[in-house]
Write a protein that holds these residues in place. Structure first.
Motif, PDB file in Angstrom:
ATOM      1  N   GLN A  45      55.322  54.009  53.640  1.00  8.93           N
ATOM      2  CA  GLN A  45      56.457  53.638  54.503  1.00  8.93           C
ATOM      3  C   GLN A  45      57.750  54.169  53.882  1.00  8.93           C
ATOM      4  OE1 GLN A  45      57.537  49.455  54.945  1.00  8.93           O
ATOM      5  NE2 GLN A  45      58.053  49.810  57.090  1.00  8.93           N
ATOM      6  N   GLU A  59      57.263  54.049  50.020  1.00  3.14           N
ATOM      7  CA  GLU A  59      56.502  52.981  49.364  1.00  3.14           C
ATOM      8  C   GLU A  59      55.029  53.097  49.729  1.00  3.14           C
ATOM      9  OE1 GLU A  59      57.848  49.006  50.297  1.00  3.14           O
ATOM     10  OE2 GLU A  59      56.363  48.073  48.964  1.00  3.14           O
ATOM     11  N   LEU A  62      48.748  49.424  50.106  1.00  2.00           N
ATOM     12  CA  LEU A  62      47.290  49.514  50.020  1.00  2.00           C
ATOM     13  C   LEU A  62      46.593  49.025  51.285  1.00  2.00           C
ATOM     14  CD1 LEU A  62      44.856  50.087  48.131  1.00  2.00           C
ATOM     15  CD2 LEU A  62      45.112  47.740  47.276  1.00  2.00           C
ATOM     16  N   ARG A  63      45.549  49.733  51.669  1.00  2.00           N
ATOM     17  CA  ARG A  63      44.685  49.336  52.777  1.00  2.00           C
ATOM     18  C   ARG A  63      43.238  49.498  52.331  1.00  2.00           C
ATOM     19  NH1 ARG A  63      48.964  47.812  53.892  1.00  2.00           N
ATOM     20  NH2 ARG A  63      50.295  48.309  55.657  1.00  2.00           N
ATOM     21  N   ASN A 118      53.682  49.020  44.302  1.00  2.00           N
ATOM     22  CA  ASN A 118      53.799  47.571  44.069  1.00  2.00           C
ATOM     23  C   ASN A 118      52.900  47.124  42.935  1.00  2.00           C
ATOM     24  OD1 ASN A 118      55.456  46.416  46.467  1.00  2.00           O
ATOM     25  ND2 ASN A 118      54.026  47.872  47.406  1.00  2.00           N
ATOM     26  N   GLN A 123      48.561  42.574  37.047  1.00  2.00           N
ATOM     27  CA  GLN A 123      48.779  43.967  36.600  1.00  2.00           C
ATOM     28  C   GLN A 123      49.961  44.025  35.659  1.00  2.00           C
ATOM     29  OE1 GLN A 123      49.079  45.527  40.816  1.00  2.00           O
ATOM     30  NE2 GLN A 123      48.487  47.361  39.707  1.00  2.00           N
ATOM     31  N   ASP A 180      61.472  43.282  44.310  1.00  2.00           N
ATOM     32  CA  ASP A 180      60.990  43.149  45.681  1.00  2.00           C
ATOM     33  C   ASP A 180      61.194  41.717  46.174  1.00  2.00           C
ATOM     34  OD1 ASP A 180      59.686  43.904  48.017  1.00  2.00           O
ATOM     35  OD2 ASP A 180      57.872  44.586  47.001  1.00  2.00           O
ATOM     36  N   ASP A 181      61.259  41.557  47.483  1.00  2.00           N
ATOM     37  CA  ASP A 181      61.346  40.222  48.107  1.00  2.00           C
ATOM     38  C   ASP A 181      62.481  39.412  47.509  1.00  2.00           C
ATOM     39  OD1 ASP A 181      59.033  41.175  49.233  1.00  2.00           O
ATOM     40  OD2 ASP A 181      57.705  39.676  48.383  1.00  2.00           O
ATOM     41  N   ARG A 204      62.545  40.406  53.784  1.00  2.00           N
ATOM     42  CA  ARG A 204      62.645  40.569  55.230  1.00  2.00           C
ATOM     43  C   ARG A 204      62.888  39.255  55.955  1.00  2.00           C
ATOM     44  NH1 ARG A 204      56.827  41.673  55.579  1.00  2.00           N
ATOM     45  NH2 ARG A 204      55.883  39.945  56.722  1.00  2.00           N
ATOM     46  N   GLU A 240      63.699  45.577  62.009  1.00  2.00           N
ATOM     47  CA  GLU A 240      62.902  45.776  63.218  1.00  2.00           C
ATOM     48  C   GLU A 240      63.724  46.128  64.445  1.00  2.00           C
ATOM     49  OE1 GLU A 240      60.459  42.307  63.700  1.00  2.00           O
ATOM     50  OE2 GLU A 240      59.109  42.888  62.062  1.00  2.00           O
ATOM     51  N   TYR A 259      59.946  48.524  60.524  1.00  2.00           N
ATOM     52  CA  TYR A 259      59.257  49.110  61.673  1.00  2.00           C
ATOM     53  C   TYR A 259      60.192  49.936  62.546  1.00  2.00           C
ATOM     54  CZ  TYR A 259      55.340  45.955  60.563  1.00  2.00           C
ATOM     55  OH  TYR A 259      54.309  45.292  59.956  1.00  2.00           O
TER      56      TYR A 259
HETATM   57  P1  C2E Z   1      55.899  44.249  50.114  1.00  2.00           P
HETATM   58  O1  C2E Z   1      55.815  45.123  48.929  1.00  2.00           O
HETATM   59  O2  C2E Z   1      57.071  43.360  50.252  1.00  2.00           O
HETATM   60  O3  C2E Z   1      55.745  45.234  51.358  1.00  2.00           O
HETATM   61  C1  C2E Z   1      56.350  45.026  52.607  1.00  2.00           C
HETATM   62  C2  C2E Z   1      55.352  44.505  53.625  1.00  2.00           C
HETATM   63  O4  C2E Z   1      56.031  44.311  54.863  1.00  2.00           O
HETATM   64  C3  C2E Z   1      54.224  45.460  53.941  1.00  2.00           C
HETATM   65  O5  C2E Z   1      53.098  44.670  54.316  1.00  2.00           O
HETATM   66  C4  C2E Z   1      54.746  46.224  55.150  1.00  2.00           C
HETATM   67  O6  C2E Z   1      53.729  46.767  55.946  1.00  2.00           O
HETATM   68  C5  C2E Z   1      55.455  45.112  55.885  1.00  2.00           C
HETATM   69  N1  C2E Z   1      56.563  45.593  56.705  1.00  2.00           N
HETATM   70  C6  C2E Z   1      57.296  46.716  56.565  1.00  2.00           C
HETATM   71  N2  C2E Z   1      58.241  46.804  57.522  1.00  2.00           N
HETATM   72  C7  C2E Z   1      58.111  45.703  58.284  1.00  2.00           C
HETATM   73  C8  C2E Z   1      58.810  45.228  59.456  1.00  2.00           C
HETATM   74  O7  C2E Z   1      59.742  45.825  59.964  1.00  2.00           O
HETATM   75  N3  C2E Z   1      58.381  44.040  59.956  1.00  2.00           N
HETATM   76  C9  C2E Z   1      57.332  43.338  59.424  1.00  2.00           C
HETATM   77  N4  C2E Z   1      56.993  42.195  59.999  1.00  2.00           N
HETATM   78  N5  C2E Z   1      56.670  43.768  58.331  1.00  2.00           N
HETATM   79  C10 C2E Z   1      57.056  44.929  57.774  1.00  2.00           C
HETATM   80  P2  C2E Z   1      51.641  44.999  53.741  1.00  2.00           P
HETATM   81  O8  C2E Z   1      51.420  46.476  53.716  1.00  2.00           O
HETATM   82  O9  C2E Z   1      50.675  44.147  54.495  1.00  2.00           O
HETATM   83  O10 C2E Z   1      51.739  44.509  52.250  1.00  2.00           O
HETATM   84  C11 C2E Z   1      51.957  43.163  51.948  1.00  2.00           C
HETATM   85  C12 C2E Z   1      52.215  42.958  50.478  1.00  2.00           C
HETATM   86  O11 C2E Z   1      51.053  43.284  49.721  1.00  2.00           O
HETATM   87  C13 C2E Z   1      53.312  43.861  49.919  1.00  2.00           C
HETATM   88  O12 C2E Z   1      54.594  43.306  50.204  1.00  2.00           O
HETATM   89  C14 C2E Z   1      52.976  43.872  48.453  1.00  2.00           C
HETATM   90  O13 C2E Z   1      53.485  42.708  47.824  1.00  2.00           O
HETATM   91  C15 C2E Z   1      51.464  43.774  48.469  1.00  2.00           C
HETATM   92  N6  C2E Z   1      50.886  45.112  48.235  1.00  2.00           N
HETATM   93  C16 C2E Z   1      50.763  46.142  49.103  1.00  2.00           C
HETATM   94  N7  C2E Z   1      50.191  47.206  48.511  1.00  2.00           N
HETATM   95  C17 C2E Z   1      49.956  46.851  47.223  1.00  2.00           C
HETATM   96  C18 C2E Z   1      49.400  47.524  46.081  1.00  2.00           C
HETATM   97  O14 C2E Z   1      49.023  48.705  46.119  1.00  2.00           O
HETATM   98  N8  C2E Z   1      49.314  46.808  44.925  1.00  2.00           N
HETATM   99  C19 C2E Z   1      49.757  45.520  44.836  1.00  2.00           C
HETATM  100  N9  C2E Z   1      49.631  44.884  43.659  1.00  2.00           N
HETATM  101  N10 C2E Z   1      50.295  44.863  45.864  1.00  2.00           N
HETATM  102  C20 C2E Z   1      50.406  45.518  47.049  1.00  2.00           C
END
Ligand code: C2E
Ligand code: MG
Ligand code: MG
Ligand code: MG
Length: 279
Positions: A45, A59, A62-63, A118, A123, A180-181, A204, A240, A259
């Motif tokens: 993203q 950024e 992970l999926r 992230n 980790q 973050d956050d 967010r 958004e 988004y």
């Molecule tokens: P994060 O790092 O705070 O990532 C932002 C999350 O918000 C992502 O969800 C993203 O898809 C979502 N997002 C982005 N823009 C918008 C928007 O406009 N509206 C809404 N409602 N959501 C939006 P995702 O991809 O499901 O990831 C969730 C969390 O999982 C991430 O929060 C991060 O903390 C963690 N994560 C993701 N990938 C990894 C990784 O490779 N390793 C680790 N340790 N954690 C990860």
């Protein structure tokens, strides 16, 4: 088994609990093999300068392409990975894959992009984190400043002194540190001041209600002012709507993610959408 079930609701309840627990267990067993079966994916993203670019960073998110359940998001499997320690090899894969992708983008001319990865709590607490980061950078010929590590405010706060030591080592290498956050933890200003971070991401949750006339605009402006004072780049997450974007611009935040600007997407798609933005 009709006779055993539903006698008094109890068995039914127990069975559904078992089914759920069993499902979790299966998922966890599958996750052990997800790496070797090559089922993990990264979506990307963009972080960009409002409202239409250029891209400043990307950024990695992970999926898991599960053979039966389809594409799973981190919330559906990272908590288990975190509990069992599987997050460490998975996290190393993420680092390596993200660096490999960044190197491909650099080779295609996107030399001003930066890749953000992230990190989860375990980790971050793991003794070999610094080695893994160094290894991934070296293997793909990246400089430390091409990489940003995102850690949540709450993780950075946990065990503040040892977190600080790890962050200082990473920062000394030249790796970018993003909080973050932001706004969901409870960092003291003193601690924030000591953190060797260079980016702060407004959670967010605050961005979400920006148009709704509550306290969030005041909170967002306070976060922006704080970030400025500390010399940090400030990125708003989860943008958004155009109204949110305009509001953020008025408040002085022009680095956006969400988004509205671009969803997380596979690398090929990202390059199609943003590959022509001037670097
Ligand atoms: P994060 O790092 O705070 O990532 C932002 C999350 O918000 C992502 O969800 C993203 O898809 C979502 N997002 C982005 N823009 C918008 C928007 O406009 N509206 C809404 N409602 N959501 C939006 P995702 O991809 O499901 O990831 C969730 C969390 O999982 C991430 O929060 C991060 O903390 C963690 N994560 C993701 N990938 C990894 C990784 O490779 N390793 C680790 N340790 N954690 C990860
Ligand atoms: Mg993040
Ligand atoms: Mg976030
Ligand atoms: Mg988050």
């Amino acid at each position: 088994h009709a006779k055993e079930q539903g006698r008094d609701g109890y068995c039914f309840f127990e069975n559904s609990m078992n089914a759920n627990a069993q499902e979790q267990l299966h998922l966890l067993q599958d996750l052990r093999y997800a790496l070797e079966r090559n089922e993990l994916r990264l979506h990307y993203q963009p972080k960009l300068i409002a409202p239409a670019g250029p891209v400043i960073g990307v950024e990695a998110l992970l999926r898991w392409q599960h053979p039966e359940r389809g594409l799973l998001s981190p919330d559906q499997f990272l908590p288990q990975a975190e509990k069992t320690g599987l997050i460490v090899p998975i996290g190393n894969w993420v680092l390596d894959e993200a660096c490999a992708q960044m190197q491909r983008w650099r080779a295609a001319g996107h030399t001003s992009w930066n890749i953000a990865v992230n990190l989860s709590a375990s980790q971050f607490a793991h003794a070999k984190l610094i080695d893994s980061v160094r290894t991934a950078l070296q293997r793909h010929g990246l400089k430390a400043h091409n990489l940003t590590l995102e850690i949540t405010e709450s993780i950075a706060m946990r065990d503040a002194n040892s977190s600080l030591a790890v962050l200082e080592q990473l920062a000394a290498m030249g790796v970018g540190i993003s909080i973050d956050d932001f706004g969901t933890g409870y960092s003291s200003l003193l601690y924030l001041k000591r953190l060797p971070a260079n980016e702060l991401k407004i959670d967010r949750g605050f961005v979400n209600e920006l148009d709704q006339g509550g306290d969030d605009a005041a909170i967002v402006s306070a976060i922006i002012a704080l970030g400025r004072t500390l010399g940090l780049k400030i990125v708003a997450e989860g943008v958004e709507t155009p109204e949110q974007q305009k509001h953020l611009t008025r408040l002085g935040c022009n680095l956006l993610q969400g988004y509205l600007l671009g969803r997380p997407m596979p690398a090929e798609q990202l390059i199609e959408c943003y590959g022509k933005t001037p670097a």
